[in-house]
Design a protein around this motif. Structure first.
Motif, mmCIF file in Angstrom:
data_model
loop_
_atom_site.group_PDB
_atom_site.id
_atom_site.type_symbol
_atom_site.label_atom_id
_atom_site.label_comp_id
_atom_site.label_asym_id
_atom_site.label_seq_id
_atom_site.Cartn_x
_atom_site.Cartn_y
_atom_site.Cartn_z
ATOM 1 N N UNK A 1 4.074 -5.088 9.405
ATOM 2 C CA UNK A 1 2.870 -5.870 9.106
ATOM 3 C C UNK A 1 3.234 -7.263 8.590
ATOM 4 N N UNK A 2 2.638 -8.282 9.191
ATOM 5 C CA UNK A 2 2.760 -9.612 8.633
ATOM 6 C C UNK A 2 1.707 -9.834 7.557
ATOM 7 N N UNK A 3 0.715 -8.966 7.528
ATOM 8 C CA UNK A 3 -0.391 -9.062 6.584
ATOM 9 C C UNK A 3 -0.097 -8.163 5.393
ATOM 10 N N UNK A 4 0.198 -8.768 4.243
ATOM 11 C CA UNK A 4 0.547 -7.988 3.053
ATOM 12 C C UNK A 4 -0.616 -7.122 2.588
ATOM 13 N N UNK A 5 -1.836 -7.649 2.688
ATOM 14 C CA UNK A 5 -3.008 -6.892 2.257
ATOM 15 C C UNK A 5 -3.174 -5.630 3.094
ATOM 16 N N UNK A 6 -2.877 -5.721 4.390
ATOM 17 C CA UNK A 6 -2.985 -4.554 5.256
ATOM 18 C C UNK A 6 -1.946 -3.502 4.889
ATOM 19 N N UNK A 7 -0.754 -3.959 4.522
ATOM 20 C CA UNK A 7 0.298 -3.033 4.118
ATOM 21 C C UNK A 7 -0.073 -2.330 2.811
ATOM 22 N N UNK A 8 -0.639 -3.081 1.861
ATOM 23 C CA UNK A 8 -1.081 -2.492 0.593
ATOM 24 C C UNK A 8 -2.176 -1.463 0.857
ATOM 25 N N UNK A 9 -3.094 -1.786 1.775
ATOM 26 C CA UNK A 9 -4.190 -0.862 2.100
ATOM 27 C C UNK A 9 -3.653 0.448 2.660
ATOM 28 N N UNK A 10 -2.701 0.353 3.584
ATOM 29 C CA UNK A 10 -2.121 1.563 4.170
ATOM 30 C C UNK A 10 -1.342 2.356 3.124
ATOM 31 N N UNK A 11 -0.611 1.667 2.280
ATOM 32 C CA UNK A 11 0.149 2.350 1.234
ATOM 33 C C UNK A 11 -0.786 3.138 0.328
ATOM 34 N N UNK A 12 -1.892 2.528 -0.042
ATOM 35 C CA UNK A 12 -2.849 3.191 -0.919
ATOM 36 C C UNK A 12 -3.355 4.489 -0.290
ATOM 37 N N UNK A 13 -3.668 4.428 1.000
ATOM 38 C CA UNK A 13 -4.149 5.630 1.680
ATOM 39 C C UNK A 13 -3.099 6.725 1.735
ATOM 40 N N UNK A 14 -1.862 6.341 2.057
ATOM 41 C CA UNK A 14 -0.783 7.331 2.132
ATOM 42 C C UNK A 14 -0.493 7.942 0.761
ATOM 43 N N UNK A 15 -0.520 7.122 -0.272
ATOM 44 C CA UNK A 15 -0.166 7.575 -1.615
ATOM 45 C C UNK A 15 -1.152 8.624 -2.123
ATOM 46 N N UNK A 16 -2.443 8.350 -2.006
ATOM 47 C CA UNK A 16 -3.440 9.265 -2.557
ATOM 48 C C UNK A 16 -3.858 10.355 -1.578
ATOM 49 N N UNK A 17 -3.381 10.270 -0.353
ATOM 50 C CA UNK A 17 -3.674 11.345 0.588
ATOM 51 C C UNK A 17 -2.946 12.624 0.169
ATOM 52 N N UNK A 18 -1.786 12.487 -0.474
ATOM 53 C CA UNK A 18 -1.059 13.647 -0.983
ATOM 54 C C UNK A 18 -1.710 14.107 -2.281
ATOM 55 N N UNK A 19 -1.014 14.972 -3.016
ATOM 56 C CA UNK A 19 -1.615 15.580 -4.196
ATOM 57 C C UNK A 19 -1.383 14.784 -5.475
ATOM 58 N N UNK A 20 -1.237 13.472 -5.369
ATOM 59 C CA UNK A 20 -1.071 12.670 -6.578
ATOM 60 C C UNK A 20 -2.353 12.690 -7.410
ATOM 61 N N UNK A 21 -2.166 12.709 -8.712
ATOM 62 C CA UNK A 21 -3.301 12.646 -9.638
ATOM 63 C C UNK A 21 -4.055 11.328 -9.422
ATOM 64 N N UNK A 22 -5.385 11.408 -9.431
ATOM 65 C CA UNK A 22 -6.216 10.210 -9.231
ATOM 66 C C UNK A 22 -6.792 9.798 -10.585
ATOM 67 N N UNK A 23 -6.437 8.608 -11.076
ATOM 68 C CA UNK A 23 -6.948 8.138 -12.373
ATOM 69 C C UNK A 23 -8.338 7.531 -12.226
ATOM 70 N N UNK A 24 -8.863 7.031 -13.344
ATOM 71 C CA UNK A 24 -10.194 6.413 -13.313
ATOM 72 C C UNK A 24 -10.152 5.063 -12.608
ATOM 73 N N UNK A 25 -9.038 4.310 -12.785
ATOM 74 C CA UNK A 25 -8.939 2.979 -12.193
ATOM 75 C C UNK A 25 -7.625 2.837 -11.436
ATOM 76 N N UNK A 26 -7.692 2.108 -10.326
ATOM 77 C CA UNK A 26 -6.512 1.728 -9.554
ATOM 78 C C UNK A 26 -6.491 0.209 -9.485
ATOM 79 N N UNK A 27 -5.459 -0.405 -10.027
ATOM 80 C CA UNK A 27 -5.348 -1.860 -10.040
ATOM 81 C C UNK A 27 -4.409 -2.319 -8.935
#
Length: 603
Positions: free
Chosen positions: A288-314
């Motif tokens: 990805x040349x688009x950093x925002x797109x890479x961050x978006x995909x990372x976020x989806x992959x990270x929380x798709x697994x069984x990671x604990x979900x907090x009240x806020x994600x910064x």
């Protein structure tokens, strides 16, 4: 082809969904989500995009499929499911994509139990974590039991010790609720204190431990004082990062990243109760040349697994569909989750801190990778092999007087274990104790898998043994027609302690000269020791299963399948003996009568 696909995309619905771009042969090369499928897909082929990977991506697209969804939450779920399954070339790949351990406190029970788990469920229990460092998790558990002696036993063990508590009570690691050594009210106070600690009230805890250390010292209990001193040091060192306090006492995940061309390093700081208690690092390869797109995909992959979900994600920058991600996480958690990109204030400082940690993590890994490259190039020079051994597979044979012969395969990538590529084999075509034929069999079976997914050949195949095993392995590779596609060597032990093992390369009569490269030969010895450990562990499991089967021969209604069920569930005959009839009968595949037969037979 481009015009054809563009024309096809005009017929796509203008609704929310997931699009799947496929290359020749139907293999997915990119998977994405969109609020408007038609507009999103057409944007790839109409030009004008500043994302550097787009020209390379569209050249490989042969066809496009899509899935229409009811909303963004469903689209996010399907997108991440498909990415995880197909691992498309142009989607990001988390090299450290794994599930971390958390602590579970079963507050719904009369005497809550503290235990470790890798799965976070909606069962009313309290979960703390996840912990990226196994050492930090172990130290945390030990400290909790020292300060707040909660039970960690299963319900069956709890019930068995109703008259006399287990050893943990006498070691002051448990308050003994099983035997009535503590009231329910006092135990509840311990649970409350432990919960406060696990939520990150670190300063309060440090003051408490310091007072306990000083009191122990004043009373002459110097061993206890030293223990508390070590715990203070452990808390400071094993937290892995400096403590950052938020102005608001709520759970947050703070995401930061560092980019070097196509290489991204993501750091997620875990803030619990207002204090950063741990961090997770991920190395990502993304075109990805688009950093925002890479961050978006990372976020989806990270929380798709069984990671604990907090009240806020910064997040460090704004992403498209931010509200959609917030709704998806809210749905997964069952409570409102906020996805934010802070611009100023304390939260912005936390994001900057995450970015700094990501940069430092990238630099540390780059330095480590450089050292690994030096090590592996040194091995190539000392052995004279053709390839730098970035990927190494090692084979070992294990048996007892020729019985139950097994083999192991361990794989190292860039000088690190690649455990998901470990394999175990039962030797079936060779009878008796014949290490040469056994080695031929296992290498031949492995070489036959070339071409299958995750079965690519290594740069170096290392055989545990001397020239005989080495020649047997070469014969197997030759018979499979792959002898020229990798380098082949063996490692033979030296008599006596402290000796350096001999390394033989196929086609060379004398062992390799590692006199000026001790690190290289010690690394190869470590690889061989790991293969040996893996083989021995497998052999013990087989012997254990055979021992259990022989001890339970003759139990009415207990055949081979039920013996295996009991072994997998309890682990030993002693634990089966200690189980109640109800516990035995509760196992899927068992009946009450079969359970009674087992109890009667093993009485």
């Amino acid at each position: 082809m481009r015009e054809k696909i563009l024309e096809l995309s005009r017929s796509f619905p203008a609704t929310t969904g997931v699009y799947i771009m496929k290359g020749p042969g139907g293999t997915p090369v990119y998977i994405g989500k969109a609020k408007n499928l038609r507009a999103r897909v057409m944007s790839y082929f109409q030009g004008g995009s500043d994302r550097g990977q787009i020209p390379y991506l569209v050249r490989e697209v042969d066809s496009i499929d899509y899935v229409v969804t009811e909303g963004e939450s469903e689209a996010l779920f399907i997108e991440n499911s498909l990415i995880k399954r197909h691992k498309p070339k142009y989607n990001i790949r988390l090299k450290d994509d794994k599930t971390f351990s958390s602590l579970r406190l079963s507050v719904g029970e009369r005497f809550p139990r503290l235990s470790r788990t890798r799965r976070i469920r909606d069962d009313g229990a309290l979960y703390f974590g996840p912990f990226a460092s196994g050492k930090f998790l172990k130290n945390t558990v030990n400290l909790v039991h020292r300060l707040f002696p909660l039970r960690d036993c299963t319900q069956s063990k709890f019930e068995r010790h109703s008259t006399r508590p287990c050893l943990n009570y006498f070691m002051k690691l448990c308050s003994g609720p099983c035997a009535g050594k503590i009231s329910e009210e006092d135990y509840g106070e311990l649970v409350h204190q432990a919960t406060s600690f696990l939520r990150g009230e670190r300063k309060k805890l440090m003051r408490m431990i310091r007072k306990m250390m000083e009191r122990a010292s004043e009373e002459g209990r110097y061993e206890n004082a030293a223990y508390y001193r070590d715990q203070l040091v452990s808390l400071k060192e094993n937290a892995e990062i400096e403590k950052v306090t938020s102005s608001r006492f709520e759970d947050m995940d703070i995401v930061g990243f560092y980019r070097d061309s196509e290489n991204y390093e993501f750091t997620v700081l875990l803030s619990r109760g207002g204090s950063v208690v741990d961090k997770l690092d991920f190395s990502v390869k993304s075109p990805h040349g688009d950093e925002a797109e890479c961050v978006r995909e990372f976020l989806g992959r990270f929380y798709f697994s069984d990671h604990y979900i907090p009240k806020r994600v910064l997040l460090p920058l704004s992403i498209r569909d931010r509200e959609g991600y917030s709704e998806w996480l809210t749905e997964k958690k069952g409570k409102r989750v906020y996805v934010e990109t802070p611009q100023r204030g304390a939260k912005s400082e936390l994001v900057r801190f995450a970015m700094k940690n990501a940069r430092e993590s990238f630099a540390r890994k780059a330095e480590e990778k450089a050292k690994q490259g030096t090590l592996l190039r040194g091995i190539r020079k000392s052995t004279g092999i053709k390839r730098v051994p970035y990927a190494i597979e090692c084979f070992d044979i294990s048996n007892i007087q020729g019985h139950q012969t097994v083999a192991s395969l361990v794989r190292f990538r860039n000088a690190k274990p690649e455990r998901d590529r470990y394999r175990r084999y039962r030797i079936t075509a060779t009878s008796g104790q014949d290490d040469f034929r056994s080695m031929y069999e296992v290498v031949y079976r492995r070489a036959l898998r070339v071409g299958d997914d995750n079965w690519d050949l290594p740069d170096l195949m290392l055989i545990d043994g001397g020239k005989g095993q080495l020649n047997a392995a070469y014969a197997a590779l030759r018979d499979c027609g792959v002898e020229n596609e990798l380098d082949l060597a063996s490692i033979a032990k030296t008599e006596g302690r402290g000796g350096i093992d001999r390394i033989y390369v196929h086609g060379k009569g004398e062992p390799c000269d590692f006199s000026s490269n001790k690190k290289g030969v010690y690394f190869l010895m470590r690889v061989r020791d790991e293969a040996h450990r893996f083989a021995i562990t497998y052999h013990r499991e087989l012997r254990k299963g055979k021992t259990l089967a022989s001890q339970m021969d003759g139990v009415p209604g207990i055949g081979k399948k039920r013996k295996l069920l009991l072994l997998n569930h309890f682990g030993s005959v002693e634990k089966i003996k200690g189980a109640t009839t109800e516990e035995l009968a509760s196992i899927k595949g068992m009946t009450k009568q079969a359970a009674r037969n087992v109890k009667k037979f093993l009485r």
